[in-house]
Design a protein around this motif. Sequence first.
Motif, PDB file in Angstrom:
ATOM      1  N   SER A   1      19.509   8.669 -44.493  1.00 14.81           N
ATOM      2  CA  SER A   1      20.020   8.461 -45.852  1.00 14.81           C
ATOM      3  C   SER A   1      19.863   9.753 -46.636  1.00 14.81           C
ATOM      4  CB  SER A   1      19.258   7.317 -46.529  1.00 14.81           C
ATOM      5  OG  SER A   1      17.873   7.559 -46.445  1.00 14.81           O
ATOM      6  N   GLY A   2      20.820  10.012 -47.481  1.00 11.48           N
ATOM      7  CA  GLY A   2      20.793  11.232 -48.291  1.00 11.48           C
ATOM      8  C   GLY A   2      20.042  11.004 -49.579  1.00 11.48           C
ATOM      9  N   PRO A   3      19.816  12.069 -50.347  1.00 11.80           N
ATOM     10  CA  PRO A   3      19.141  11.916 -51.633  1.00 11.80           C
ATOM     11  C   PRO A   3      20.088  11.235 -52.632  1.00 11.80           C
ATOM     12  CG  PRO A   3      19.883  14.171 -51.334  1.00 11.80           C
ATOM     13  CD  PRO A   3      20.224  13.450 -50.064  1.00 11.80           C
ATOM     14  N   ASP A   4      19.531  10.431 -53.540  1.00 12.80           N
ATOM     15  CA  ASP A   4      20.400   9.748 -54.505  1.00 12.80           C
ATOM     16  C   ASP A   4      19.903   9.935 -55.930  1.00 12.80           C
ATOM     17  OD1 ASP A   4      18.174   8.190 -54.583  1.00 12.80           O
ATOM     18  OD2 ASP A   4      19.128   6.360 -53.866  1.00 12.80           O
ATOM     19  N   GLY A   5      19.160  11.004 -56.158  1.00 11.82           N
ATOM     20  CA  GLY A   5      18.661  11.256 -57.503  1.00 11.82           C
ATOM     21  C   GLY A   5      17.282  10.659 -57.703  1.00 11.82           C
ATOM     22  N   LEU A   6      17.015   9.524 -57.055  1.00 10.47           N
ATOM     23  CA  LEU A   6      15.705   8.884 -57.142  1.00 10.47           C
ATOM     24  C   LEU A   6      14.958   9.112 -55.836  1.00 10.47           C
ATOM     25  CD1 LEU A   6      13.715   6.945 -58.531  1.00 10.47           C
ATOM     26  CD2 LEU A   6      15.015   5.050 -57.517  1.00 10.47           C
ATOM     27  N   ARG A   7      15.613   8.716 -54.768  1.00 10.47           N
ATOM     28  CA  ARG A   7      15.007   8.894 -53.448  1.00 10.47           C
ATOM     29  C   ARG A   7      15.319  10.278 -52.912  1.00 10.47           C
ATOM     30  NH1 ARG A   7      17.446   4.070 -53.629  1.00 10.47           N
ATOM     31  NH2 ARG A   7      16.398   2.208 -52.874  1.00 10.47           N
ATOM     32  N   ARG A   8      14.395  10.783 -52.089  1.00 10.26           N
ATOM     33  CA  ARG A   8      14.718  11.960 -51.313  1.00 10.26           C
ATOM     34  C   ARG A   8      15.345  11.515 -50.007  1.00 10.26           C
ATOM     35  NH1 ARG A   8      10.153  16.473 -52.005  1.00 10.26           N
ATOM     36  NH2 ARG A   8      10.936  16.926 -49.923  1.00 10.26           N
ATOM     37  N   SER A   9      15.939  12.454 -49.300  1.00  8.78           N
ATOM     38  CA  SER A   9      16.591  12.080 -48.055  1.00  8.78           C
ATOM     39  C   SER A   9      15.533  11.684 -47.038  1.00  8.78           C
ATOM     40  CB  SER A   9      17.421  13.241 -47.523  1.00  8.78           C
ATOM     41  OG  SER A   9      16.583  14.337 -47.274  1.00  8.78           O
ATOM     42  N   GLY A  10      15.950  10.961 -46.026  1.00 10.28           N
ATOM     43  CA  GLY A  10      15.022  10.542 -44.988  1.00 10.28           C
ATOM     44  C   GLY A  10      15.758   9.836 -43.883  1.00 10.28           C
ATOM     45  N   SER A  11      15.008   9.387 -42.926  1.00  6.00           N
ATOM     46  CA  SER A  11      15.648   8.777 -41.765  1.00  6.00           C
ATOM     47  C   SER A  11      14.655   7.905 -41.027  1.00  6.00           C
ATOM     48  CB  SER A  11      16.179   9.868 -40.831  1.00  6.00           C
ATOM     49  OG  SER A  11      15.105  10.672 -40.397  1.00  6.00           O
ATOM     50  N   GLY A  12      15.188   7.136 -40.085  1.00  3.75           N
ATOM     51  CA  GLY A  12      14.340   6.366 -39.182  1.00  3.75           C
ATOM     52  C   GLY A  12      14.302   4.900 -39.522  1.00  3.75           C
ATOM     53  N   LEU A  13      14.007   4.101 -38.492  1.00  3.63           N
ATOM     54  CA  LEU A  13      13.958   2.661 -38.639  1.00  3.63           C
ATOM     55  C   LEU A  13      12.552   2.156 -38.305  1.00  3.63           C
ATOM     56  CD1 LEU A  13      16.055   0.517 -39.324  1.00  3.63           C
ATOM     57  CD2 LEU A  13      16.349   0.140 -36.887  1.00  3.63           C
TER      58      LEU A  13
END
Lengths: 562, 269
Positions: free
Chosen positions: A88-100
């Motif tokens: 997932s990319g950054p959305d202004g609140l969250r930073r980007s990240g990945s994984g399940l």
Amino acid sequence: MSDAYTLLRGGRVCDPTESTDGGRLRDLYLKDGRIAATPPQEARIGEVIDLEGRIVMAGAIDIHSHIGGGKVNLARLLLPEEHREHASGPDGLRRSGSGLFTPSSFVTGYRYAEMGYTAAFEPAMLPSNARHTHLELADIPIIDKGCYAVLGNDDFLLERLAAGATQSEVNDYVAWILHATQAVGVKVVNPGGISAFKFNQRRLDLDEAHPHYGITPRRILTTLATSLSDLGVPHPLHIHCNNLGIPGNEAVTRETIAALDGLPAHLTHLQFHSYGTEGDRRFSSAAAEIAEAVNRNPNISVDVGQIIFGQTITASADIMSQFRNSGLASPRKWVCTDIECDGGCGLVPFRYRDKAFVNALQWAIGLELFLLIEDPWRAYLTTDHPNGGPFTSYPHLIRLLMDRSFRNEQLARINPDVAAHSRLGSIEREYTLDEIAIMTRAGPARVLGLRDRGHLRPGAVADVVVYDDLPDREAMFAAPAWVFKNGRPVARNGELTATGWGDTIVVRPDFDPAIERRLKPWFEDHQTVRLGNFRIADGEILDHGRGGLSIVPILTASDPCF
Amino acid sequence: MSVLSFRLKGPLTGRIDASPLLPHRLAELSLAEIAGLPLRLGRGHVAVGDVFDLSGSPGDTVELEGDGRLDFVGAGLAGGTIRVAGPVGHRAGTGMSGGSLLVEGSAGLAAGASMRGGELIVRGDAGSELGGALPGERAGMTGGRILVHGACGDRAGARMRRGLIAVGGDAGAYAALHMTAGSLVIGGRPGVFTGHGMRNGTILFRGEIDPLPGFADCGLNRLPFLSLLDNHLSGLNEAPPTCRGLTGQVRRWLGDRGFGGRGEILACL
Ligand SMILES: [Zn+2]
């Protein structure tokens, strides 16, 4: 500091440390990040949120979840496809990240918070990896976190025990490690077995002598459990028993409980240690026997380590069992490694299949343990994330515990031989909301010694979760209506609305610093860093105000025994 | 045949993930809908229409104006044709399972990595990891065809299991690293450590080399299959000319025996 209160009005407050009547209607006042007593009439009320009878609980606490440190990073490297597919990319609140099932550090914090979890404990921090672990946990936002230092296969301890060290010398060493690694507890993994593996041993029973040091797992266990009790560390020894995953290991699990002989201890991911050898396939459930042993021994607490069907990765310091299971890796790749003679680390990706007899029975064994252990104060909800499944499956697991017809529907779908071999279908127990609040909040808080978490009495940290009272408990627990961390709203209807930083929770028992005279030459002769550099300073955790430290008080003689 | 064309409006300000621009994904959309699709640009997103001028009609062919900052061009392609006038960035055609991707310029890293089927043609050079494995994957290319007219970087055909890679120019180091099957034809000179760890499969080129010590010299051979391979290449419209005519007498080495391998290095004399 602000002089205004936040009022959460008209919720059904479900705090089993106060009462167990399924939640009574009462208002909750939050001020300066804490729960406040009902203020006087003239007090200034800032924000008022009408809860309209929704269920209110303290923030949930995950007592055992592998969320940081070398092992988790190796798992991420081993399965880059997981991170390619779930990014997932950054959305202004969250930073980007990945994984399940091995989410990146930021995503870990977001997902926990969105589920109403406000603290999680990394259970397998090797002392030599402590700095890395804390650096990684420092990037997990919102939630509080803590670590258990792994001892019991470290050459220093084994060599000292073999040389006849006194209990008080071991106590000083354990306390020194807790300070130096900024830990909140001590975990022992396959006591002696990981070290024995390096001497070509492939299993080690409780009274089997270590091939090199000549000491037994029993000796390691009882010495460490005694240490924590002597030191007054609230969280008792966190034990990953010997012979994980081997049919018939229930014997060593019961012997471990017996060996502790009343000493407080926590047995982790009990599901993986409750296997018998009955039936055509020489693999059966021993959940009833193990639950009985837990029920009879009030000094024992457990977490279950439920498995959830689907893809995950098993990550364990138990290199002996991971090497044994490496042939089962799916996809077919795995890693086992030694870490500075401090312990080990093995990663084996795995897919739990509901049609496979063994996996389906593991699933049933976990649920049997949950349902047959009577006291929710001593049995906590975990999947041993990511070993049994990701922590994001907790809402599903809660529904399995609270909803018998749902549970039996699932049982009817899995390998049919399991229903025949397991008593699960006949167990009528359904967890109540109070019991869920105990096993996910009040219980873990008590066994960790967190006096101001896990409840909603005045003075508690204002970690508050508000749920819609939905008949589908999975939907209810997956997306709480509101989540407050330290009195600040951080999520609404299961979606993050704000972020921030939690505390690192540590414990600091007294000890005789003379132990450093023995440790210093050990570090110089055998470790890659010197003793002075090994120790983690408070400033490293505090990181210019980004992190906080919360010190758990040591138990004193006047504290009620666990 | 309907062709949909994308022309760059101006210089790109960052790297673009062009993987959404696949013919079958766009075929059912109108030009306006396509112009509104989001594309990843660096850490953020832009609309297709902000970056490209669109013309033509959606169908089975996409034409792109090339740029070295367009990544993932044709990644996941399952059918249809993508033609790129110019270069592409990294990971072009990764994981493609069918269709045809033609790059008239050069390609960056990992072109055709983890490819399962279809055809990737690069008229310029290709970077490292050509037809290789994506990081952490146990298998590289498992099917399809990669034809490169120019040279390629290191580790071409790493972990390859099936399919054909033909490189017209020179290959970098570690070509066919840990290859388990498939064919790698090099029209120019192979680099150092060619075939390291290979267990099976074929590497074919012209001229003697001094292979790794894990390869056993099997002497001079005449292998009828080389004519069949050459015939096959002659039937492909974009086979690099330098890869043609690799027939007749070859020196054959078997290895990499350090890995229990029985792959072959064939040097055409
Ligand atoms: Zn664990």
